[in-house]
Design a protein around this motif. Structure first.
Motif, PDB file in Angstrom:
ATOM      1  N   SER A   8       0.809  -1.313  -0.023  1.00 29.33           N
ATOM      2  CA  SER A   8       0.057   0.071   0.062  1.00 29.33           C
ATOM      3  C   SER A   8       1.036   1.373  -0.003  1.00 29.33           C
ATOM      4  CB  SER A   8      -0.812  -0.052   1.315  1.00 29.33           C
ATOM      5  OG  SER A   8      -0.135   0.174   2.177  1.00 29.33           O
ATOM      6  N   THR A   9       2.181   1.278  -0.629  1.00 29.16           N
ATOM      7  CA  THR A   9       2.910   2.333  -0.860  1.00 29.16           C
ATOM      8  C   THR A   9       2.406   3.366  -1.796  1.00 29.16           C
ATOM      9  OG1 THR A   9       4.206   0.916  -2.450  1.00 29.16           O
ATOM     10  CG2 THR A   9       4.816   1.010  -0.127  1.00 29.16           C
ATOM     11  N   GLN A  10       3.073   4.496  -1.684  1.00 30.19           N
ATOM     12  CA  GLN A  10       2.828   5.621  -2.572  1.00 30.19           C
ATOM     13  C   GLN A  10       1.675   6.193  -2.494  1.00 30.19           C
ATOM     14  OE1 GLN A  10       5.321   6.180  -4.704  1.00 30.19           O
ATOM     15  NE2 GLN A  10       6.417   4.427  -4.467  1.00 30.19           N
ATOM     16  N   VAL A  11       1.018   5.926  -1.142  1.00 31.93           N
ATOM     17  CA  VAL A  11      -0.016   6.709  -0.766  1.00 31.93           C
ATOM     18  C   VAL A  11       0.069   8.253  -0.370  1.00 31.93           C
ATOM     19  CG1 VAL A  11      -1.947   6.914   1.098  1.00 31.93           C
ATOM     20  CG2 VAL A  11      -1.218   4.521   0.303  1.00 31.93           C
ATOM     21  N   VAL A  12      -0.633   9.006  -0.972  1.00 30.88           N
ATOM     22  CA  VAL A  12      -0.273  10.624  -0.850  1.00 30.88           C
ATOM     23  C   VAL A  12      -0.291  10.988   0.624  1.00 30.88           C
ATOM     24  CG1 VAL A  12      -0.976  12.832  -1.691  1.00 30.88           C
ATOM     25  CG2 VAL A  12      -0.989  10.990  -3.339  1.00 30.88           C
ATOM     26  N   ALA A  13       0.663  11.680   1.060  1.00 25.53           N
ATOM     27  CA  ALA A  13       0.749  12.430   2.339  1.00 25.53           C
ATOM     28  C   ALA A  13       0.023  13.386   2.208  1.00 25.53           C
ATOM     29  CB  ALA A  13       2.100  12.423   2.982  1.00 25.53           C
ATOM     30  N   GLU A  14      -0.604  14.334   3.139  1.00 25.35           N
ATOM     31  CA  GLU A  14      -1.291  15.548   3.017  1.00 25.35           C
ATOM     32  C   GLU A  14      -0.981  16.212   4.527  1.00 25.35           C
ATOM     33  OE1 GLU A  14      -5.557  15.444   2.920  1.00 25.35           O
ATOM     34  OE2 GLU A  14      -5.770  13.668   4.614  1.00 25.35           O
ATOM     35  N   TRP A  15      -1.286  17.486   4.419  1.00 25.49           N
ATOM     36  CA  TRP A  15      -0.948  18.376   5.418  1.00 25.49           C
ATOM     37  C   TRP A  15      -2.447  18.800   6.113  1.00 25.49           C
ATOM     38  CZ3 TRP A  15       3.401  19.846   8.091  1.00 25.49           C
ATOM     39  CH2 TRP A  15       4.618  19.719   7.650  1.00 25.49           C
ATOM     40  N   VAL A  16      -2.485  18.668   7.138  1.00 21.90           N
ATOM     41  CA  VAL A  16      -3.873  19.132   7.900  1.00 21.90           C
ATOM     42  C   VAL A  16      -3.535  20.305   9.044  1.00 21.90           C
ATOM     43  CG1 VAL A  16      -5.048  16.910   7.187  1.00 21.90           C
ATOM     44  CG2 VAL A  16      -3.846  16.899   9.409  1.00 21.90           C
ATOM     45  N   GLU A  17      -4.481  21.117   9.286  1.00 21.82           N
ATOM     46  CA  GLU A  17      -4.263  22.108  10.323  1.00 21.82           C
ATOM     47  C   GLU A  17      -4.703  21.390  11.581  1.00 21.82           C
ATOM     48  OE1 GLU A  17      -6.611  25.502   9.459  1.00 21.82           O
ATOM     49  OE2 GLU A  17      -5.577  25.806   7.697  1.00 21.82           O
ATOM     50  N   VAL A  18      -3.725  21.845  12.750  1.00 21.89           N
ATOM     51  CA  VAL A  18      -4.093  21.244  13.956  1.00 21.89           C
ATOM     52  C   VAL A  18      -4.924  22.326  14.756  1.00 21.89           C
ATOM     53  CG1 VAL A  18      -2.804  20.460  16.253  1.00 21.89           C
ATOM     54  CG2 VAL A  18      -1.825  19.963  13.995  1.00 21.89           C
TER      55      VAL A  18
END
Length: 528
Positions: free
Chosen positions: A420-430
């Motif tokens: 399950s590699t290459q899953v896109v990482a995303e930035w989220v506000e804390v």
């Protein structure tokens, strides 16, 4: 010998476990990550710390006995170690550290006498019943020393019918004290990636019955060992493996392995078959030639799934359908080792195994999925036919740019991702951060950090109380320096929580990435 950080962490986990628990733990490490080195490191520390400790290291094949024994001598040339194995023609019963073949030693418990620790490599091979060689031997050892402890090492901590090794009745192991994900090992460069390609040829097992949770062997071979299917599969192997130097093919029976071997040979490619009936001398010769690159292709039937180390394997052909998660993972594990000039391992799944069990890094051994049950989160690259995760926007093999998805991908046997590699990482506000003490039975307490991103929570664990030289403690120090650069690193969780709650730097955003059922926090942003 310099231990890798995760290998040191595995050893530390055993000391952490035994400091607070009274069971028999498991160390779970993917194939190719150095279980023999961890065993050697632990043995040296154990004997040097407690000089009268007697240890047995057991496994089932002579190659693993030799490998584990050699790893100890490389790390500790003067180790008080010996071997008891008929296959190696060695019968040293009295060494302080004794490496034994279970087939040779299981009736000799009273000759071995007192033993304090038993380390079992390939622990998934233990029988679930009270019979069997391991059970017989361990029962006798416990009669001699009721305080004996058992430690298991495996890449697959589950059986087909009973689930995880440390669950259920008749269990020997009580806990998993260390488990390093295969995806993390690939991402950190300790294992090579696998590249799944769609195959046109698919084995039909629709009419094959099941017994004991697995396909009935005789019926399976009869269903898949068909001349036209064999020829078509080998045509694809030859075409897709043109630039691959070392092919390992898993087959569904003895005759099937011989027929696939003959098909490969008929195309002018050197190939041998390793079977249960292959003599020891012939097997050693074949495997030596294969590992040295003098033999390009190798077929086998239920032989080379565990204890076989050939780092150069860069193509695996799955012509062996299985309902066993463990067998599936073990077969793929033969291709994840690193080797000079090897960038990845090509996986050709003619058997539909990835549809049954899911991506290599997310299987848990407790649930199985038959082909067609649900949708697979994958898609095929139209340029090179690599099977990618559904969220990928660029093919990891050829760089093709996928358009935004418009239709749902159908779940078919050959279209399930191996990883399950290459899953896109995303930035989220804390929006909020909280700190809590986390207790793990038999383990060292840690600080759980919860990042609230709206209504969604992402967590990470910071291990202040691990040994100073361990990887978790070093990681905790790095985590702390980013948030409180002027404060000394806390000695324990209570101190860390007290300081954190009075005010340390908190990120305004975090970068997260799905890993199996959970998320991994990759980076933080403090807003400077």
């Amino acid at each position: 010998m310099q231990l890798r950080p995760y290998q040191s962490d595995a050893i530390d986990s055993l000391y952490d476990y035994f400091s607070g628990a009274d069971g028999n733990p498991l160390i779970v490490m993917p194939t190719g990550t150095g279980k023999s080195v961890v065993i050697a490191g632990f043995l040296r520390e154990a004997i040097e710390g407690w000089s009268d400790t007697r240890v047995l290291v057991l496994t089932h094949v002579k190659e693993l006995i030799q490998q584990n024994f050699a790893a100890l001598l490389r790390m500790w040339p003067t180790a008080p170690a010996g071997i008891y194995s008929a296959g190696l023609n060695k019968r040293d019963l009295h060494a302080q550290i004794l490496f034994g073949g279970i087939q040779s030693i299981y009736k000799r418990a009273y000759a071995v006498q007192r033993c304090d620790l038993v380390l079992i490599d390939e622990a998934h091979l233990l029988s679930e019943s009270d019979s069997g060689m391991y059970r017989t031997f361990l029962t006798a050892l416990c009669e001699i020393n009721p305080a004996v402890k058992v430690i298991g090492f495996t890449a697959t901590p589950y059986r087909m019918k009973t689930g995880l090794l440390h669950e259920g009745e008749n269990r020997i192991f009580t806990d998993i004290c260390y488990d390093i994900p295969i995806l993390k090992m690939i991402e950190q460069g300790y294992l090579c990636p696998v590249v799944p390609k769609r195959t046109k040829t698919q084995l039909d097992v629709g009419g094959v019955g099941t017994r004991g949770g697995e396909f009935i062997a005789r019926d399976l071979e009869r269903a898949v060992d068909l001349a036209d299917v064999n020829a078509a599969a080998v045509d694809e192997i030859v075409k897709l493996g043109e630039d691959r130097g070392s092919w390992l093919i898993f087959c569904s029976g003895v005759q099937h392995a011989e027929h696939i071997r003959d098909e490969i040979r008929s195309r002018g490619i050197e190939c041998e078959a390793v079977l249960g009936e292959t003599t020891s001398t012939a097997r050693d010769r074949i495997l030596t030639n294969f590992k040295a690159g003098r033999l390009r292709a190798l077929t086998n039937a239920n032989v080379l799934t565990t204890g076989f180390d050939a780092p150069g394997v860069d193509l695996i052909g799955l012509l062996r359908p299985t309902k066993s998660v463990g067998l599936y993972v073990q077969m793929l594990g033969r291709g994840t080792r690193l080797a000079e000039g090897k960038e990845n391992c090509l996986i050709l799944d003619f058997a539909g195994n990835t549809a049954r069990h899911g991506p290599l890094d997310t299987v848990d051994g407790r649930t199985r999925k038959e082909p067609g049950e649900g949708d697979a989160p994958v898609k095929e690259c139209p340029e090179c036919q690599t099977i990618c995760h559904a969220s990928v926007r660029e093919c990891p093999s050829c760089g093709f740019q996928f358009p935004p998805p418009k239709v749902k991908i159908d779940a078919i046997a050959s279209a399930n991702a191996i990883l399950s590699t290459q899953v896109v990482a995303e930035w989220v506000e804390v929006s909020n951060v909280s700190y809590h003490r986390h207790e793990k039975p038999g383990g060292v307490p840690s600080m759980r950090v919860d990042y609230w991103c709206g209504l969604v929570k992402h967590s990470e664990w910071v291990c202040f109380e691990h040994l100073p030289t361990s990887y978790p403690r070093q990681k905790a120090c790095s985590w702390w320096h980013k948030r409180a650069p002027s404060e000394p690193v806390p000695a324990d969780v209570a101190e860390a929580i007290a300081i954190a709650q009075t005010g340390i730097r908190t990120p305004i955003a975090i970068q997260v990435k799905p890993v199996g059922k959970y998320t991994e926090i990759l980076a933080v942003h403090f807003g400077e």
